[in-house]
Design an enzyme around this catalytic site. Structure first.
Site, short mmCIF file in Angstrom:
data_model
loop_
_atom_site.label_atom_id
_atom_site.label_comp_id
_atom_site.label_asym_id
_atom_site.label_seq_id
_atom_site.Cartn_x
_atom_site.Cartn_y
_atom_site.Cartn_z
N ASP A 133 0.86 -1.19 0.00
CA ASP A 133 0.00 0.00 0.00
C ASP A 133 0.89 1.24 0.00
O ASP A 133 2.10 1.16 0.25
CB ASP A 133 -0.89 -0.05 1.26
CG ASP A 133 -1.97 1.03 1.27
OD1 ASP A 133 -2.31 1.56 0.19
OD2 ASP A 133 -2.48 1.33 2.38
N GLU A 175 2.94 5.02 -3.85
CA GLU A 175 3.06 6.02 -4.94
C GLU A 175 4.39 6.74 -4.88
O GLU A 175 4.88 7.10 -5.97
CB GLU A 175 1.89 7.00 -4.84
CG GLU A 175 0.52 6.36 -5.07
CD GLU A 175 0.07 5.46 -3.92
OE1 GLU A 175 0.47 5.73 -2.78
OE2 GLU A 175 -0.63 4.47 -4.18
N ASP A 223 -8.91 3.59 -2.73
CA ASP A 223 -9.98 4.01 -1.82
C ASP A 223 -11.22 4.53 -2.53
O ASP A 223 -11.48 5.74 -2.55
CB ASP A 223 -9.43 5.06 -0.85
CG ASP A 223 -8.27 4.51 -0.04
OD1 ASP A 223 -8.08 3.28 -0.05
OD2 ASP A 223 -7.57 5.31 0.58
O1 MIG Z 1 -3.98 6.16 4.36
O2 MIG Z 1 -3.82 0.99 5.51
O3 MIG Z 1 -5.90 2.13 0.03
O4 MIG Z 1 -6.95 -0.03 1.44
O5 MIG Z 1 -7.05 0.16 4.22
C1 MIG Z 1 -4.78 5.03 4.17
C2 MIG Z 1 -5.01 1.72 5.58
C3 MIG Z 1 -3.89 3.83 4.02
C4 MIG Z 1 -5.01 3.02 2.05
C5 MIG Z 1 -5.46 1.81 1.32
C6 MIG Z 1 -6.53 1.12 2.12
C7 MIG Z 1 -6.01 0.77 3.48
C8 MIG Z 1 -5.54 2.03 4.18
N1 MIG Z 1 -4.53 2.71 3.40
#
Ligand code: MIG
Length: 816
Positions: free
Chosen positions: A419, A422, A497
């Site tokens: 996650d 980027e 999201d």
């Molecule tokens: O700032 O890890 O897209 O699936 O549950 C949010 C928490 C960070 C973004 C991901 C989402 C995940 C969440 N993350």
């Protein structure tokens, strides 16, 4: 073309951008068997035929090396294409048996054609050239290679698709596309023109013929697809050499096949990973997670994997476990395993700056983190607080990252979810690394601006490669939010999201279709929506769609209403159970499509235009889609709506629930109350099914059923791909491929070819389930009367012994 600078929120002030300088006359400098090298002013340009239907163009500013190495490209060693080069005073032509690159020299303009049409042809007036950016951006980028644009003529009637991860509709004609990975503000709308992942690839389609163009730059890019000017498209890069590839097609399938040969294909996934998955940001303890898994079993809802989001970590430190809430992760994995459930854990790139924390100290001591322009460790805040960021461009960092994985894999974790790659940082507002952060690069140091769009992919790659090193016999399961062209080699992609809105259920369809057209076959959106509160109806409708996603996972944010399948009670739970059981039955069908994507790059969930490019109505039908060639799915994406319009392309289509037949092309009104989504099966096209199971591997999949909706229509055929669902024996041919043909005339005949490959099927019995016929007078297996068959209500079921030999089922019956 209008362009924004790095300062995305500010348009370029008028007059701030020096004019576009189009290339002038060119001279041939050198010629090889497949390439022509030209000099045009200070730019060196090379045009190469890599294959019969694939050309590459490179434009390099003064003194820059001719270099095509890229994280996007998997294949560099192209066997010499069969090319013929003709050099004339005004023009050079590179001709392959299938297509021609025509290079006008005065001024330099490059175009492509095959026997039927021209495509990707430079705009006569503008062509290709350099395009300085507004001063603040150019100060940074110019020293690294000049921003450039290539303008292509828009052939009237062409529509553009692909462009990776997008909001809005399938057809991208008249849009502006930005490629710069970022974590967009919550509540994605059609106004967004870039998202988490960037695939600078476009598929053009006109008069039934497709072509493609991939701009291979990891700098920020922009595509203007007939937006600014009705006569052209612009493809702009913010720096580096202008390198682009042109695919001659002429079918979407041929474009995708070549595109994924160039950028790489998805390895076969472990089969459990295409089952049903349950996640939530908010599963905080081992007991809670076990309770979730048990509830699935108690309620008879299929489940293959559960997820742990960031809360399992110790203070959000990547590669750690919270000792109180997860005292014994290996035991958790074992207990889940007893229920037939795998565990997937999240990881984030930010490494907490903490002198007591081994990964941080190791990374710092070995100089593995990104630096500021002045050489200090670059730091910013993410979940753990102040973090350093692994420099994944450095192969040493990737190896080191892989060496951290035992913290998870040694406890038995089955999949890793990348996650925030980027990468996203929180200060001053959620955004990404500054463009002047420095990376080690490979082999030379680079600025973040040059490699931003590949950062996330390199994290996925490090994770995938580390996984393979540690478990050489197991297929890695890696998920990634960010990526570039070629992410499919390392990870599946989910779209981040989204929100629990009906609008986002609708948006998911074109979004996944364009991803599929961009080489990402294994994709999915969060079922039920991530932010915001779902309702029972929304979740049920979303699941009716979600079971056809290549990646099928319900996920939601901590501050939303729980949305496990039972969260909204009846009748929703029953509808959801029924749909998830249907996905489980479809497993052999889906797995066969994964094999097709793995071998050819064909999307699994695909737009109608992929199969019917000559039917222009399909260009706009993005609220429905195909799964393989056999299924057409038209989800309901509005509350309290039971009917919807469906477009059925040519051929005979059978409504899955009622058996009603339709002759396409036709617009129909489908009755699709909750629990009976509009699913159509192509007539005479066998669909392989397994029995309902709670999870992959619960028991041998017996019988294997071939479901066929028969009709007095064209012959159909299908394939079944089988292997052991894990490991690499399939790469050594330990797999099985069964081809089935169905024809309907006086008799109904199903012809099974002998099984190819050495894998011994785990299904002992074959069942044929024919729908839509009168009571048979005779049922023959290889010309002798079948022992046992059942007929009732237009439906015949016949059992055949398993085995690998060719065989034929003949049913003397009329179509009902
Ligand atoms: O700032 O890890 O897209 O699936 O549950 C949010 C928490 C960070 C973004 C991901 C989402 C995940 C969440 N993350």
């Amino acid at each position: 073309m209008r362009r924004s600078t790095y300062f995305l929120q500010f348009p370029v002030p008028p007059g701030a951008v020096p004019a576009f300088e189009s290339l002038g006359a060119a001279q041939v400098v050198e010629q090889t068997a497949t390439a022509v090298r030209l000099q045009a002013g200070s730019a060196a340009v090379e045009i190469t035929a890599l294959a019969d239907d694939l050309f590459r163009v490179g434009m390099f500013g003064a003194g820059r090396p001719r270099e095509y190495r890229s994280e996007g490209v998997a294949r560099v060693d192209w066997a010499t294409a069969e090319a013929r080069i003709a050099v004339e005073a005004d023009e050079v032509r590179i001709e392959t048996p299938r297509a021609t690159a025509r290079v006008a020299l005065h001024p330099l303009r490059i175009g492509f054609r095959d026997s039927e049409r021209e495509f990707a042809t430079d705009d006569e007036k503008l062509g290709m050239g350099f395009a300085p950016l507004a001063p603040p951006a150019s100060r940074l980028v110019d020293p690294l290679g000049s921003p450039a644009i290539v303008y292509k003529r828009h052939e009237p009637g062409t529509h553009y698709f692909g462009c990776g991860e997008r909001t809005g509709s399938l057809d991208k004609t008249q849009s502006r596309q930005v490629f710069w990975n970022f974590d967009p503000p919550a509540q994605h709308t059609a106004a967004l023109n870039n998202m988490y992942t960037s695939v600078p690839f476009v598929l053009g389609l006109r008069d039934g013929r497709a072509w493609g163009m991939f701009v291979d730059s990891s700098y920020r890019l922009e595509f203007d697809l007939v937006n600014e000017d009705p006569s052209r498209c612009g493809f702009a890069i913010d720096g580096g050499p202008m390198i682009y590839y042109v695919f001659a097609g002429p079918t979407p399938r041929a474009v995708l096949e070549r595109y994924t040969e160039l950028t790489g294909r998805m390895p076969m996934p472990p089969r459990w990973a295409i089952g049903n998955h349950q996640s939530r940001w908010g599963y905080k303890t081992a007991d809670q997670l076990l309770e979730i898994a048990r509830t699935f079993r108690q309620r008879g809802i299929p489940l293959d994997a559960v997820y742990l989001d960031i809360d399992y970590m110790d203070g959000y430190r990547v590669f750690t476990w919270d000792a109180e809430r997860f005292p014994d992760p290996a035991d958790l994995v074992r207990q889940l395993g007893e229920l037939g459930v795998k565990l997937v854990t999240i990881i984030d790139p930010g490494v907490k700056v903490d002198e007591q924390y081994r990964p941080y100290c190791e990374g710092r001591d070995a100089d593995l983190f990104c630096k500021t322009f002045f050489g200090d460790e670059y730091r910013n805040v993410v979940w753990p607080g102040l973090c350093a960021f692994p420099d994944f461009t450095d192969p040493r960092t990737r190896t080191w990252w892989g060496e951290q994985l035992p913290a998870l894999l040694d406890t038995g974790v089955a999949g890793i979810w990348c996650d925030m790659n980027e990468p996203t940082v929180f200060v001053p507002t959620p955004q990404t690394l500054p463009e002047d952060v420095t990376h080690h690069g490979d082999p030379n140091a680079v600025l973040h601006a040059e490699v931003h769009n590949i950062y996330g992919q390199l994290m996925a790659r490090a994770t995938h490669e580390g996984f393979r090193t540690l478990r050489p016999e197991q297929r890695p399961m890696v998920i990634s939010r960010a990526g570039f062209a070629g992410l499919q080699r390392y990870a599946l992609h989910w779209t981040g999201d989204n929100t629990s809105w009906w609008e986002h259920l609708a948006m998911s369809m074109p979004q996944l279709q364009n991803l599929g057209l961009s080489g990402y076959a294994w994709v999915g959106v969060d079922i039920g929506g991530f932010t915001g509160d779902a309702t029972g109806e929304l979740l049920a409708r979303w699941t009716e769609f979600g079971i056809f996603q290549p990646f099928c996972r319900n996920h939601s944010a901590w501050n939303t209403r729980p949305q496990e399948p039972w969260a909204f009670g009846e009748p929703y739970e029953s509808h959801i159970r029924k749909m998830l059981l249907l996905r489980q039955r479809l497993m052999p069908f889906l797995y066969t499509l994964f094999d097709e994507a793995h071998r050819t790059g064909a999307p699994i969930l695909r737009p109608l235009l992929f199969e019917y490019p000559d039917d222009a109505t399909t260009f706009a039908t993005d609220d429905e889609f195909l799964v393989g060639r056999a299924l057409l799915v038209a989800p309901i994406a509005r509350p309290r709506v039971d009917y919807r319009h469906v477009y059925l392309p040519r051929g005979t289509w059978v409504h899955y629930w009622s058996g009603e037949r339709y002759q396409g092309p036709k617009h129909v009104l489908a009755h699709a109350p909750l629990g009976r989504p509009a699913i159509y099966v192509r007539a005479n096209t066998p669909v392989p099914l397994w029995p309902e199971m709670a999870y992959d591997g619960e028991r041998p999949p017996d019988p294997l059923t071939w479901l066929v909706f028969v009709a007095a229509a064209d012959d159909g055929s299908a394939e079944l791909y089988e292997d052991d669902g894990e490991g690499y024996a399939y790469e050594r041919g330990v797999s099985a491929r069964t081809r089935v043909h169905c024809s309907v005339s006086n008799d109904i005949e199903l012809r099974f070819e002998a099984v190819e490959g050495s894998f011994a099927s785990t299904s002992e019995t074959l069942e044929v389930d024919l729908r839509g016929l009168e009571r048979p007078t005779q049922v023959l297996i290889d010309d002798s009367a079948a022992q046992a068959w059942d007929y009732a209500d237009g439906r015949l079921t016949v059992r055949l012994p398993g085995g690998r030999a060719a065989r034929r089922l003949t049913v003397r019956a009329a179509v009902a």
